[in-house]
Design an enzyme around this catalytic site. Structure first.
Site, short mmCIF file in Angstrom:
data_model
loop_
_atom_site.label_atom_id
_atom_site.label_comp_id
_atom_site.label_asym_id
_atom_site.label_seq_id
_atom_site.Cartn_x
_atom_site.Cartn_y
_atom_site.Cartn_z
N ASP A 1 3.84 65.78 -12.66
CA ASP A 1 3.53 64.74 -13.65
C ASP A 1 2.32 65.11 -14.52
OD1 ASP A 1 5.47 63.43 -12.09
OD2 ASP A 1 3.95 62.39 -10.92
N GLY B 1 -3.57 57.49 -0.76
CA GLY B 1 -4.65 58.14 -1.48
C GLY B 1 -4.21 59.02 -2.62
N GLY C 1 9.37 54.78 -3.16
CA GLY C 1 10.56 53.98 -2.90
C GLY C 1 10.35 52.49 -3.00
N GLU D 1 12.48 56.88 -15.71
CA GLU D 1 11.03 56.73 -15.52
C GLU D 1 10.29 57.64 -16.51
OE1 GLU D 1 10.41 57.73 -11.45
OE2 GLU D 1 10.75 59.86 -11.72
N HIS E 1 9.22 64.47 -16.24
CA HIS E 1 7.91 63.83 -16.40
C HIS E 1 7.12 64.51 -17.51
CE1 HIS E 1 5.63 60.55 -14.48
NE2 HIS E 1 4.80 60.97 -15.42
#
Length: 362
Positions: free
Chosen positions: A36, A89, A113, A246, A316
């Protein structure tokens, strides 16, 4: 005749030199592992931020080799652990922008998920870690999604500005698609007055029988799928696309807002099916349509990159104009390295009708 031949050879050599130099400028190391990625340039240094503990960061002077920097946060903010009970984290899918002399880094915290998620934002006046003024200041939650209440997911933020300067945040993953909301001028929170209207700008088909807590791929570990679905529906749910969209990113060019998105599955190495699609609109809030005129809110999108003989899948993405070139920054799962996600930067080409394309080959 010999002199003319030598001149021709010289011209060819010059053309090849500059042509190959231009190609080389985008020839990267294949060893840069990121997920990403987003990129920005400050002075003569390029910075990439990416998913990781505390948000990963890297710097480069040439976009070829990259140096690992300290993460944005030494530890995730306390509010993240309170908002996300299963938070480990790892901070996902950052988005970096410079506005009025301040760098804004949006990011998301979640649990895989599930749409137990939130988007936060941090600011800094410089990206140079050696500058005395370097300090990331976290401003907390901007948007939060709650399972059972929201049919959207507060991850994958992207800050974009309307031509009149109005700031918008687009975000989302699976469920009922990609959303866009208006931000306040300080970019730290959403507008809450009557001018606000939440909009869906892109979506894909989702089976109506899928539980509202399920992203659509039977991947929520908190759900008992054997009791939730019949055996037939469970098998279908694992294999169907089910709203898989997404990573939105809006890029303003040629009088259009271009909405880049990622389709299908990330995060499965060689089994990933990620691909990049795009649509465009005259208005930042849509409707966005693909090259064939299909609306992205109805599943439309023109695919511009997907897996090939070297890369299992790609996605992404983030789009920028840097050093006079339009670039697409994204990760790809490397078939030659066990499906590890690698940083790719490719120049965007535009056809005569204003539609973008990229080549995965260097």
């Amino acid at each position: 005749m010999k002199t003319l031949t030598n001149k021709v050879k010289l011209v060819v050599a010059v053309v090849l030199f500059f042509g190959l130099s231009n190609i080389k400028s985008f020839s990267q190391s294949r060893d840069v592992i990121v997920h990403d990625p987003v990129m920005i340039k400050q002075n003569d240094t390029y910075y990439v931020f990416h998913t990781g503990k505390g948000i990963g960061a890297k710097s480069s002077n040439d976009m070829k080799s990259w140096k690992k920097e300290n993460p944005v946060f030494a530890a995730a903010p306390d509010w993240a652990y309170k908002a996300i009970p299963k938070f480990d984290g790892s901070m996902w899918a950052p988005d970096i922008s410079l506005h009025n002399g301040t760098y804004y880094l949006f990011y998301s915290v979640s649990a895989f998920g599930r749409n137990t998620s939130a988007i936060g934002v941090a600011t800094n006046t410089t990206l140079n870690g050696e500058d005395a003024s370097f300090k990331w200041v976290d401003h907390g939650i901007v948007i939060q999604s709650v399972p059972g209440r929201d049919m959207w997911n507060a991850i994958d933020p992207n800050l974009a500005f309307e031509n009149n300067g109005t700031p918008w945040l687009t975000f989302g993953s699976f469920w009922n698609g990609i959303k866009i909301v208006k931000l306040k001028p300080d970019l730290l929170s959403v507008v809450s007055d009557s001018s606000q209207r939440w909009r869906t700008v892109a979506a894909r088909e989702r089976n109506w029988k899928v539980d509202e807590r399920d992203a659509g791929d039977a991947a929520n570990p908190e759900l008992n799928y054997n009791s939730l679905y019949s055996k037939e529906l469970l098998e279908k749910n694992k294999s169907m696309k089910n709203g898989s969209i997404e990573a939105p990113f809006i890029f303003n060019k040629n009088g259009f807002y271009y909405l880049f998105v990622s389709w299908d599955r990330c995060c499965k190495g060689l089994e990933s099916t990620y691909k990049i699609a795009v649509g465009r609109s005259r208005e930042i809030t849509g409707p966005y349509v693909d090259k064939e005129g299909s609306k992205m809110i109805h599943g439309g999108g023109t695919v511009i990159a997907q897996g090939d003989d070297e890369w299992a899948a790609v996605g992404h993405e983030a789009a920028y104009t840097i050093d006079g070139k339009d670039l697409l920054v994204f990760h790809a799962y490397d078939k030659k390295d066990g499906g590890k996600p690698k940083l790719l930067i490719r120049e965007i080409k535009w056809d005569q009708d204003g539609w973008p394309s990229i080549s995965l080959k260097q």
